[in-house]
Write an enzyme that holds these catalytic residues in place. Structure first.
Site, PDB file in Angstrom:
ATOM      1  CB  SER A 193      20.530  52.525  38.376  1.00 13.46           C
ATOM      2  OG  SER A 193      20.218  51.362  39.130  1.00 13.46           O
ATOM      3  CE  LYS A 194      22.241  55.948  46.077  1.00 14.26           C
ATOM      4  NZ  LYS A 194      22.586  54.768  46.826  1.00 14.26           N
ATOM      5  NE  ARG A 195      17.093  49.636  44.416  1.00 16.30           N
ATOM      6  CZ  ARG A 195      17.042  50.046  45.684  1.00 16.30           C
ATOM      7  NH1 ARG A 195      16.988  51.316  45.963  1.00 16.30           N
ATOM      8  NH2 ARG A 195      17.032  49.162  46.656  1.00 16.30           N
TER       9      ARG A 195
ATOM     10  N   GLY B 293      24.883  49.011  42.124  1.00 21.69           N
ATOM     11  CA  GLY B 293      26.079  49.031  42.941  1.00 21.69           C
ATOM     12  C   GLY B 293      25.785  48.563  44.352  1.00 21.69           C
ATOM     13  CG  ASP B 294      23.256  50.926  46.759  1.00 22.12           C
ATOM     14  OD1 ASP B 294      24.439  51.324  46.813  1.00 22.12           O
ATOM     15  OD2 ASP B 294      22.277  51.684  46.749  1.00 22.12           O
TER      16      ASP B 294
END
Length: 509
Positions: A265-267, A269-270
Site C-alpha cells: 500500500s501507499k503507506r 512506501g512512505d
RNA sequence: GGUCUGUUCAUCUAAGGGUUAGGAUUCAAGAUUUUCAUUCUUGCCAUAGGGGUUCGAAUCCCCUACAGACUACCA
C-alpha cells in the site's frame, strides 16, 4: 473461439493515482496481447461517481505512456467500440439489466440502505452474516417476495430501487483460471449482487461483463482480488447467453508489502522510503505529494523490467529484458501463483543495470539540467567526463551529484571521522610540501601527475596510504569519490593547490 | 466467522517424480586497485509441519498450521 483475435483490456477506475500493482496488471495484459498479436484496450470504469477523482484518468494515460505501454483503443485514442468510458455508456447498461429481468435472472429490490444495515446487524448479533440470497430474499422487499401490485406501486412511486441478480441456489460453478487451474464455487455461499444501482448506474459486475462482451474481449487478466467474483461473472455470461464467447479468466497474484503482512500500500512506501506509484501524484485536496518512480530517477525500461519479474519469470537465468523481448517471450503459464513480496532494494539494482549501460554522454545530458537546478553550468564534454568517472558506483543521476559535487564546489567541511583517522601530526607538513611539489608539475593531467607524484612520495619515504587519503580529504572533504589524479586533473592545478592550503588552514587538531 | 487462493534461502525465484535443490538481490569475508569505487572469488542461507502413494516426492493425495484475498447500491 481460438480463431478470435486476442483482445485484452486494462480497466482501472479513476479513483486516484495508478498503483504499482495496477501498472503490473496493465503490463501483463499488454505483454499477453502483443505476444499474440492482439489489441490492448484501456477502459475507464467510472461507474462510481462518489469516488471519482479529477485528474486520475489523465494520470493513468500518462503513466502507461511513460512505461511504453501503448494503447490500441481507449478514451483518448478512440476505436471501433467507443466510447471507452463507462459513464459515457450509461444508457447502454439499462437494457441489459432489463433483459435479465425479462428472462428471470434478475429482480427489483426496494430495500433501503438502512433496512439492509439493520438486517446485517441483527444477523451479526446472532453471530451470523447476512446474505441476500435464495434463503433470505423472500423476507426482503423485492419483486419476488411482494405481490405484483405492491412492488409496481413502489416502483411507480419512484421509490429508489436496485436490480439484483437472482443467484441460483446450491449450484456448483466451475471455471478455469489460466494460472490456477479449475476453481469451483458453490452458489449458496454467494449473494444476490446488485447489478444496477438506484442512481441509474450499473455496478462493476454488470458493466464489466456487458462491456467485455461488446468489446469482444477474449482474455480477462486482472488481480487476484477478483477471483471471488469470477462465478458471478460466469453466471452472468450464461444468463445473457454469451457463454460461447466468454473470455478466459486469469487472476494475477498480489504484490505484498516488503515487510509485515498484507498487500502493498501507499503507506509502505512512505514508511520505508520508496515510491509505490509510477509518477508523482499530488493529492487534489490535501496537496500531499506521493513520490513516483519517474521523478525519483528511475528509467522507465528499468521500471518495466522489474515489474515484469514480479510474479513472472522466463525459466532461464536472464534477468534483463527490453519491452520488445518481453513481448516475445511472455506467457501466462510462467506467472507464479503466490503473492510476491516487493523488494525496494532490487529495484535499485535494476536501475543500476540500465544506468551503467547508458553511454557517458547520455548520462551527461541528464546531469546538465540536474546541475543547473543547483546553479552550476557545465558543458557536455565536462558532464560526460564526470559521468564516466563515477557512473559505476551510482544508481541514479542524483547519485552522480553525490559522488562528484566537489568537482564543482570546494568542500566547506571535512568529515570528522576521516580527519581523526587520517590527519596525524605529520600530515600538515607533508601536505604543504606536496602543495609546493604539485605546483611545479607540467603538464597537468592525471597521467602526468601520477608517476612523478608516486616517485616523490617514495623518495620522501612517506606512507602512501596516509598521503593519498589525506590528500583526498583536502580535495573532496571525505573519503569517497573517483581516482585522486583524475580529480586533480579536473580541478586544475591552482584549484588543487589552493584546496590543500585551505584544508591546512581549516583542519586543526 | 464463511468461501476461495496460496506456502522452496532474509527477498525475487528455477527445478513440471530421480541434480550435491540452481540463479539473482541483500549481507559477510577475501583478492585486486600503494587512494575511492568498480571488478573477481568465496561464504551464509530454503523445500511450513505431519501423514500417505511410490523403488524414489519440493513435485501427486490427505490433514494441520500459517498467510492473503473476498464477504457494499466500491471497483
Amino acid at each position: 473461439m481460438s480463431e478470435r483475435k486476442v483482445r485484452v483490456r486494462f480497466a482501472p477506475s479513476p479513483t486516484g493515482p495508478l498503483h504499482i500493482g495496477g501498472v503490473r496488471t496493465a503490463l501483463f495484459n499488454y505483454l499477453f496481447a502483443k505476444k499474440h498479436g492482439g489489441d490492448f484496450i484501456l477502459r475507464i470504469e467510472d461507474t462510481d461517481q462518489a469516488r471519482y477523482v479529477p485528474g486520475a484518468e489523465e494520470y493513468i494515460q500518462e503513466a502507461l505512456q511513460w512505461c511504453g505501454i501503448t494503447i490500441d483503443e481507449g478514451p483518448a485514442q478512440g476505436g471501433p467500440f467507443a466510447p471507452y468510458r463507462q459513464s459515457e455508456r450509461k444508457e447502454l447498461y439499462r437494457q441489459y439489466a432489463e433483459q435479465l429481468l425479462l428472462s428471470g435472472h434478475a429482480y427489483y429490490a426496494f430495500d433501503t440502505p438502512e433496512e439492509l444495515d439493520s438486517a446485517r446487524s441483527t444477523a451479526e448479533g446472532e453471530g451470523e452474516t447476512f446474505t441476500y440470497n435464495a434463503l433470505s430474499r423472500s423476507q426482503m422487499k423485492n419483486s419476488l417476495s411482494l405481490p405484483e401490485e405492491e412492488w409496481k406501486a413502489l416502483q411507480s412511486a419512484s421509490t429508489q430501487y436496485v436490480i439484483r441478480f437472482k443467484m441460483p441456489d446450491n449450484l456448483d460453478v466451475t471455471e478455469v483460471d489460466l494460472i490456477r487451474g479449475s476453481v469451483t464455487f458453490n452458489t449458496s455461499l454467494l449473494d444476490d449482487k446488485v447489478l444496477f444501482k438506484s442512481d441509474g448506474m450499473p455496478t462493476y459486475h454488470l458493466a464489466n461483463v456487458v462491456d467485455d462482451h461488446l468489446m469482444e474481449i477474449t482474455h480477462v487478466i486482472r488481480g487476484e482480488e477478483w477471483l471471488p467474483s469470477m462465478p458471478l461473472h460466469v453466471l452472468l455470461y450464461r444468463a445473457f447467453g454469451w457463454e460461447e464467447t466468454m473470455p478466459r479468466f486469469t487472476h494475477l497474484p498480489l504484490i505484498l508489502k516488503p515487510e509485515g503482512k498484507g498487500k502493498l500500500s501507499k503507506r509502505d512506501g512512505d514508511k520505508l522510503g520508496f515510491p509505490v506509484f509510477p509518477l508523482l501524484w499530488k493529492d487534489k485536496i490535501t496537496g500531499e505529494p506521493s513520490r513516483g518512480y519517474r521523478e525519483d530517477g528511475y528509467f522507465s525500461d528499468a521500471f518495466i523490467n522489474l515489474l515484469a519479474l514480479l510474479g513472472w519469470n522466463p525459466g532461464t537465468e536472464q534477468e534483463i529484458f527490453s519491452m520488445d523481448e518481453l513481448c516475445q517471450i511472455f506467457s501466462l503459464e510462467r506467472v507464479g501463483k503466490s503473492g510476491a513480496r516487493f523488494d525496494p532494494e532490487k529495484t535499485k539494482w535494476f536501475n543500476h543495470q540500465y544506468f551503467i549501460k547508458k553511454s557517458d554522454s547520455e548520462l551527461g545530458e541528464l546531469l546538465i539540467p540536474f546541475l543547473k537546478e543547483r546553479g552550476i553550468t557545465v558543458e557536455l564534454p565536462m558532464a560526460t567526463k564526470v559521468c564516466g568517472m563515477v557512473k559505476e558506483r551510482c544508481n541514479f543521476v542524483s547519485e552522480i551529484w553525490d559522488q562528484s559535487y566537489f568537482l564543482f564546489q570546494a568542500p566547506t567541511t571535512y568529515d570528522e571521522k576521516i580527519v581523526s583517522k587520517r590527519w596525524k601530526d605529520d600530515v600538515p607538513e607533508i601536505m604543504s610540501d606536496l602543495a609546493r611539489f604539485l605546483g611545479d608539475i607540467e603538464p597537468w593531467n592525471a597521467l602526468a601527475i601520477k608517476d612523478p607524484f608516486s616517485a616523490y612520495v617514495t623518495a620522501k619515504g612517506w606512507n602512501f596510504g596516509t598521503v593519498m587519503n589525506s590528500l583526498r580529504l583536502c580535495l573532496v572533504g571525505g573519503s569517497f569519490g573517483p581516482d585522486i589524479f583524475e580529480i586533480c586533473e579536473i580541478l586544475g592545478k591552482s584549484e588543487t593547490v589552493s584546496r590543500i592550503l585551505k584544508a591546512l588552514e581549516k583542519i586543526k587538531n
